[in-house]
Structure formats: C-alpha cells, structure tokens
Design a protein around this motif. Structure first.
Motif, PDB file in Angstrom:
ATOM      1  N   UNK A  28      -5.001  27.642 -51.545  1.00  0.00           N
ATOM      2  CA  UNK A  28      -4.459  26.288 -51.604  1.00  0.00           C
ATOM      3  C   UNK A  28      -4.753  25.592 -52.920  1.00  0.00           C
ATOM      4  N   UNK A  29      -5.143  26.349 -53.939  1.00  0.00           N
ATOM      5  CA  UNK A  29      -5.498  25.744 -55.226  1.00  0.00           C
ATOM      6  C   UNK A  29      -4.393  24.834 -55.722  1.00  0.00           C
ATOM      7  N   UNK A  30      -3.169  25.265 -55.605  1.00  0.00           N
ATOM      8  CA  UNK A  30      -2.075  24.504 -56.207  1.00  0.00           C
ATOM      9  C   UNK A  30      -1.838  23.170 -55.510  1.00  0.00           C
ATOM     10  N   UNK A  31      -2.446  22.965 -54.351  1.00  0.00           N
ATOM     11  CA  UNK A  31      -2.259  21.705 -53.649  1.00  0.00           C
ATOM     12  C   UNK A  31      -3.328  20.678 -53.993  1.00  0.00           C
ATOM     13  N   UNK A  98     -12.518  19.615 -57.363  1.00  0.00           N
ATOM     14  CA  UNK A  98     -11.199  19.734 -56.745  1.00  0.00           C
ATOM     15  C   UNK A  98     -11.148  18.932 -55.464  1.00  0.00           C
ATOM     16  N   UNK A  99      -9.957  18.491 -55.123  1.00  0.00           N
ATOM     17  CA  UNK A  99      -9.790  17.781 -53.873  1.00  0.00           C
ATOM     18  C   UNK A  99      -8.357  17.346 -53.676  1.00  0.00           C
ATOM     19  N   UNK A 100      -8.053  16.961 -52.447  1.00  0.00           N
ATOM     20  CA  UNK A 100      -6.711  16.473 -52.156  1.00  0.00           C
ATOM     21  C   UNK A 100      -6.616  14.997 -52.549  1.00  0.00           C
ATOM     22  N   UNK A 101      -7.571  14.202 -52.093  1.00  0.00           N
ATOM     23  CA  UNK A 101      -7.638  12.798 -52.519  1.00  0.00           C
ATOM     24  C   UNK A 101      -8.949  12.585 -53.260  1.00  0.00           C
TER      25      UNK A 101
END
Length: 116
Positions: A28-31, A98-101
């Motif tokens: 899921x790196x690209x997300x 890294x993180x989504x938010x």
C-alpha cells in the motif's frame, strides 16, 4: 503496516550534497503520503518535506525550500530527499515517515553530518 528503511546519510562538507533514500515495504506504499523529518542534538524533531501519494503535492519547511527536493518512485516503493548547499545547521538524524493522514510509520533514521 509499512516498514521504512532510510539510507544515504553520511559526512559531507558545507556546500555539498547528499541524497537520502527511504525504502518502504508493503503493497500500500502508493496510497501513503510520505515525509522527511530531522532531529538535531538537543532539539525537537522538525518537519523537513512531504509529498502526496501521487507526487502532485510537495511541501517544505521554509528554510529548506530551494535547497531540498523530495520525490518518490511508487514503482520502487522509495522516497528520496535530495539535499544541496548543505550547511552545518543541517546536521541531524533524518527520519522517513509515512501515513494516510497522520504520519503513523517511522524509519530508524540516518545520520547526516555537515562539517569541514
């Protein structure tokens, strides 16, 4: 879950350049949005640069603008920090995040020392 491993740190003279790399595991790196932070001895960790999931957005602390460039290669699960015109005050441990938010995942850091 994402694991991050930084590399590319070292000793460089003032005015020199270094390129840091951060290799990420996980499909899921690209997300994730990615960022670089740094912490100098006796100081708090500070934000250096960030990049959106598709490289369309980049962010920098004012003191790094024009000297540092963040980029990412989603095919290689890697984010980079190109650092030019380095100054002694850039000496610090540099961390990838890294993180989504929020930045939920952190690497172990790589030491950058700028000294003559």
């Amino acid at each position: 879950q994402v694991q991050l491993v930084e590399s590319g740190g070292g000793l460089v003279q003032p005015g020199g350049s270094l390129r840091l790399s951060c290799a990420a595991s996980g499909r899921t790196f690209r997300s994730y949005r990615m960022g670089w932070f740094r912490q100098a001895p006796g100081k708090e960790r500070e934000f250096v640069a960030g990049i959106g999931w598709n490289s369309g957005s980049t962010y920098y602390t004012d003191s790094m603008k024009g000297r540092f460039t963040i980029s990412r290669d989603n095919a290689k699960n890697t984010v980079y920090l190109q650092m030019n015109s380095l100054k002694p005050e850039d000496t610090a441990v540099y961390y990838c995040a890294a993180g989504v938010s929020d930045y939920n995942y952190w690497g172990q850091g790589t030491q950058v020392t700028v000294s003559s």
